[in-house]
Scaffold this active site. Structure first.
Site, PDB file in Angstrom:
ATOM      1  N   GLY A   1      51.253  39.212  45.189  1.00  0.00           N
ATOM      2  CA  GLY A   1      52.021  39.961  44.186  1.00  0.00           C
ATOM      3  C   GLY A   1      52.806  41.085  44.835  1.00  0.00           C
TER       4      GLY A   1
ATOM      5  N   LEU B   1      37.935  18.606  59.366  1.00  0.00           N
ATOM      6  CA  LEU B   1      37.766  19.950  58.792  1.00  0.00           C
ATOM      7  C   LEU B   1      37.555  19.812  57.290  1.00  0.00           C
ATOM      8  CD1 LEU B   1      39.861  23.131  59.473  1.00  0.00           C
ATOM      9  CD2 LEU B   1      39.606  22.366  57.127  1.00  0.00           C
TER      10      LEU B   1
ATOM     11  N   GLU C   1      37.824  36.352  37.323  1.00  0.00           N
ATOM     12  CA  GLU C   1      38.481  37.530  36.726  1.00  0.00           C
ATOM     13  C   GLU C   1      39.989  37.346  36.611  1.00  0.00           C
ATOM     14  OE1 GLU C   1      34.574  38.529  37.835  1.00  0.00           O
ATOM     15  OE2 GLU C   1      36.091  37.902  39.269  1.00  0.00           O
TER      16      GLU C   1
ATOM     17  N   ASP D   1      44.859  37.677  49.743  1.00  0.00           N
ATOM     18  CA  ASP D   1      45.319  38.704  48.801  1.00  0.00           C
ATOM     19  C   ASP D   1      46.663  39.285  49.230  1.00  0.00           C
ATOM     20  OD1 ASP D   1      45.112  40.238  46.533  1.00  0.00           O
ATOM     21  OD2 ASP D   1      43.898  41.808  47.480  1.00  0.00           O
TER      22      ASP D   1
ATOM     23  N   SER E   1      40.012  33.712  41.045  1.00  0.00           N
ATOM     24  CA  SER E   1      38.684  34.211  40.665  1.00  0.00           C
ATOM     25  C   SER E   1      38.473  34.059  39.164  1.00  0.00           C
ATOM     26  CB  SER E   1      38.541  35.682  41.062  1.00  0.00           C
ATOM     27  OG  SER E   1      39.296  36.502  40.191  1.00  0.00           O
TER      28      SER E   1
ATOM     29  N   ARG F   1      56.121  37.994  40.700  1.00  0.00           N
ATOM     30  CA  ARG F   1      54.830  37.797  41.377  1.00  0.00           C
ATOM     31  C   ARG F   1      54.591  36.327  41.722  1.00  0.00           C
ATOM     32  NH1 ARG F   1      50.906  41.477  41.270  1.00  0.00           N
ATOM     33  NH2 ARG F   1      49.391  39.796  41.222  1.00  0.00           N
TER      34      ARG F   1
ATOM     35  N   TRP G   1      53.683  41.352  47.939  1.00  0.00           N
ATOM     36  CA  TRP G   1      54.712  40.763  48.820  1.00  0.00           C
ATOM     37  C   TRP G   1      55.964  40.478  48.004  1.00  0.00           C
ATOM     38  CZ3 TRP G   1      57.587  36.316  48.990  1.00  0.00           C
ATOM     39  CH2 TRP G   1      58.151  35.951  50.222  1.00  0.00           C
TER      40      TRP G   1
ATOM     41  N   ARG H   1      44.817  37.923  33.921  1.00  0.00           N
ATOM     42  CA  ARG H   1      46.218  38.258  34.256  1.00  0.00           C
ATOM     43  C   ARG H   1      47.158  37.723  33.175  1.00  0.00           C
ATOM     44  NH1 ARG H   1      47.037  38.036  40.776  1.00  0.00           N
ATOM     45  NH2 ARG H   1      45.151  39.189  41.293  1.00  0.00           N
TER      46      ARG H   1
ATOM     47  N   HIS I   1      53.131  33.929  45.056  1.00  0.00           N
ATOM     48  CA  HIS I   1      52.113  32.870  45.131  1.00  0.00           C
ATOM     49  C   HIS I   1      52.705  31.637  45.804  1.00  0.00           C
ATOM     50  CE1 HIS I   1      49.561  35.394  42.845  1.00  0.00           C
ATOM     51  NE2 HIS I   1      50.190  35.250  41.696  1.00  0.00           N
TER      52      HIS I   1
ATOM     53  N   LEU J   1      35.055  42.728  48.589  1.00  0.00           N
ATOM     54  CA  LEU J   1      34.824  41.277  48.548  1.00  0.00           C
ATOM     55  C   LEU J   1      35.238  40.662  47.216  1.00  0.00           C
ATOM     56  CD1 LEU J   1      31.451  41.112  50.484  1.00  0.00           C
ATOM     57  CD2 LEU J   1      33.704  40.411  51.296  1.00  0.00           C
ATOM     58  N   SER J   2      35.429  41.490  46.186  1.00  0.00           N
ATOM     59  CA  SER J   2      35.902  40.987  44.888  1.00  0.00           C
ATOM     60  C   SER J   2      35.162  39.721  44.445  1.00  0.00           C
ATOM     61  CB  SER J   2      37.422  40.742  44.923  1.00  0.00           C
ATOM     62  OG  SER J   2      38.103  41.927  45.254  1.00  0.00           O
TER      63      SER J   2
HETATM   64  C1  IPE Z   1      40.649  38.395  44.874  1.00  0.00           C
HETATM   65  O1  IPE Z   1      41.861  39.071  44.763  1.00  0.00           O
HETATM   66  C2  IPE Z   1      40.793  37.007  44.312  1.00  0.00           C
HETATM   67  C3  IPE Z   1      41.625  36.092  45.084  1.00  0.00           C
HETATM   68  C4  IPE Z   1      42.203  36.349  46.227  1.00  0.00           C
HETATM   69  C5  IPE Z   1      41.769  34.800  44.508  1.00  0.00           C
HETATM   70  P1  IPE Z   1      42.183  40.021  43.522  1.00  0.00           P
HETATM   71  O2  IPE Z   1      43.534  40.573  43.776  1.00  0.00           O
HETATM   72  O3  IPE Z   1      41.991  39.280  42.255  1.00  0.00           O
HETATM   73  O4  IPE Z   1      41.042  41.123  43.626  1.00  0.00           O
HETATM   74  P2  IPE Z   1      41.067  42.685  43.272  1.00  0.00           P
HETATM   75  O5  IPE Z   1      41.490  42.796  41.838  1.00  0.00           O
HETATM   76  O6  IPE Z   1      42.044  43.335  44.187  1.00  0.00           O
HETATM   77  O7  IPE Z   1      39.681  43.162  43.532  1.00  0.00           O
HETATM   78  C1  IPE Z   2      46.175  36.980  45.618  1.00  0.00           C
HETATM   79  O1  IPE Z   2      47.304  37.766  45.505  1.00  0.00           O
HETATM   80  C2  IPE Z   2      46.295  35.677  44.860  1.00  0.00           C
HETATM   81  C3  IPE Z   2      45.490  35.617  43.641  1.00  0.00           C
HETATM   82  C4  IPE Z   2      44.608  36.493  43.253  1.00  0.00           C
HETATM   83  C5  IPE Z   2      45.677  34.456  42.786  1.00  0.00           C
HETATM   84  P1  IPE Z   2      47.465  38.797  44.319  1.00  0.00           P
HETATM   85  O2  IPE Z   2      48.165  38.135  43.196  1.00  0.00           O
HETATM   86  O3  IPE Z   2      46.173  39.417  43.963  1.00  0.00           O
HETATM   87  O4  IPE Z   2      48.416  39.869  44.983  1.00  0.00           O
HETATM   88  P2  IPE Z   2      48.357  41.443  44.802  1.00  0.00           P
HETATM   89  O5  IPE Z   2      46.984  41.872  45.184  1.00  0.00           O
HETATM   90  O6  IPE Z   2      48.664  41.741  43.373  1.00  0.00           O
HETATM   91  O7  IPE Z   2      49.395  41.963  45.736  1.00  0.00           O
HETATM   92 MG    MG Z   3      45.200  41.057  44.641  1.00  0.00          MG
END
Ligand code: IPE
Ligand code: IPE
Ligand code: MG
Length: 240
Positions: free
Chosen positions: A22, A130, A66, A19, A64, A32, A24, A70, A36, A194-195
């Site tokens: 975005g 692995l 969810e 996580d 995820s 964003r 970063w 986005r 990635h 843990l999302s």
């Molecule tokens: C969890 O991160 C999913 C992944 C790292 C793929 P999210 O950024 O989607 O989770 P929330 O929204 O902070 O809970």
């Molecule tokens: C995790 O980074 C990658 C995915 C969920 C695909 P994020 O995109 O959630 O980054 P933040 O949490 O917005 O910084």
């Molecule tokens: Mg995130």
């Protein structure tokens, strides 16, 4: 550095919620999606470190169920990145002895993405140094619902007696049936949740939260996580 006495306590299975991509990017005035892309380098670094330390299973939460919510532009860029990386990295991963596997509901992906994933799994099927498990269109609740649906179907057809259903039956119906439970779950970016990741499988995992954003996750960070894991006292509900 992980010392010799700690070698014994190397987790067999490390799972990571990658996580902070975005944030970063936003901190650097970038899109964003650039975060990635930068996160891919951290995946390479982490995989290399896991191989060197003798970790046998590395599960990475990459998308995820969810995350479909986005903006379309970000979702499209992520799909493109998955395809490009999985296809592009497969020969090198194969050479390193890395078996690529996927958990999550792959039926929602485009044909192109599904093909890229299946090709990578096939090409690395006999690798045994692995196992890299990519959690894509994954969430625990979705995984458990799909497993329960399959078991209910078996029960309805008379193939499974409801009274015989136990933890092993359910675990065997999950996407992760072929892998041991994670010993260590790491989440980057400072979020302490843990999302929807490996909720069943992490029942007795050690959890580690670090403020480091995923693109900045380094071999030193990985080693620090392993050192912290080696200090933990896992009791599994028993007394010493
Ligand atoms: C969890 O991160 C999913 C992944 C790292 C793929 P999210 O950024 O989607 O989770 P929330 O929204 O902070 O809970
Ligand atoms: C995790 O980074 C990658 C995915 C969920 C695909 P994020 O995109 O959630 O980054 P933040 O949490 O917005 O910084
Ligand atoms: Mg995130």
């Amino acid at each position: 550095m992980v010392t010799t006495s700690e070698q014994k306590r190397i987790p067999q299975h490390v799972a990571i919620i990658m996580d902070g991509n975005g944030r970063w990017a936003e901190m650097r005035g970038k899109e964003r999606c650039e975060g990635h892309a930068a996160g891919v380098e951290a995946v390479r670094t982490t995989l290399g470190a896991a191989l060197r330390r003798g970790v046998k299973y590395l599960t990475l939460y990459a998308f995820s169920t969810e995350n479909w919510g986005r903006p379309a532009e970000e979702v499209d860029a992520l799909m493109e990145l998955f395809c490009r990386c999985v296809a592009g990295e497969t020969p090198e991963l194969r050479a390193q002895g890395v078996r690529i596997r996927m958990i999550g509901d792959r039926t929602r992906f485009s044909e192109g993405v599904q093909r890229a994933l299946a090709d990578a799994e096939r090409a690395t099927a006999d690798c045994d140094r692995l196992t890299l498990v990519l959690a894509l269109n994954y969430s625990s609740r979705d995984e458990i619902v799909r497993a329960v649906r399959a078991l209910a179907g078996r029960a309805a057809r008379g193939e499974l007696a409801p009274a015989s259903l136990d933890e092993r039956t359910l675990a065997a119906a999950l996407d992760t049936a072929a892998y041991p439970d994670p010993d260590l779950v790491i989440r980057t970016s400072g979020e302490c949740r843990l999302s929807n990741f490996l909720l069943w499988q992490s029942s007795y995992a050690e959890l580690l939260f670090t403020p480091v954003l995923w693109p900045d996750f380094s071999e030193e960070e990985f080693d620090r996580a392993l050192e912290e894991y080696a200090r933990r006292d896992r009791r599994f509900g028993l007394v010493r």
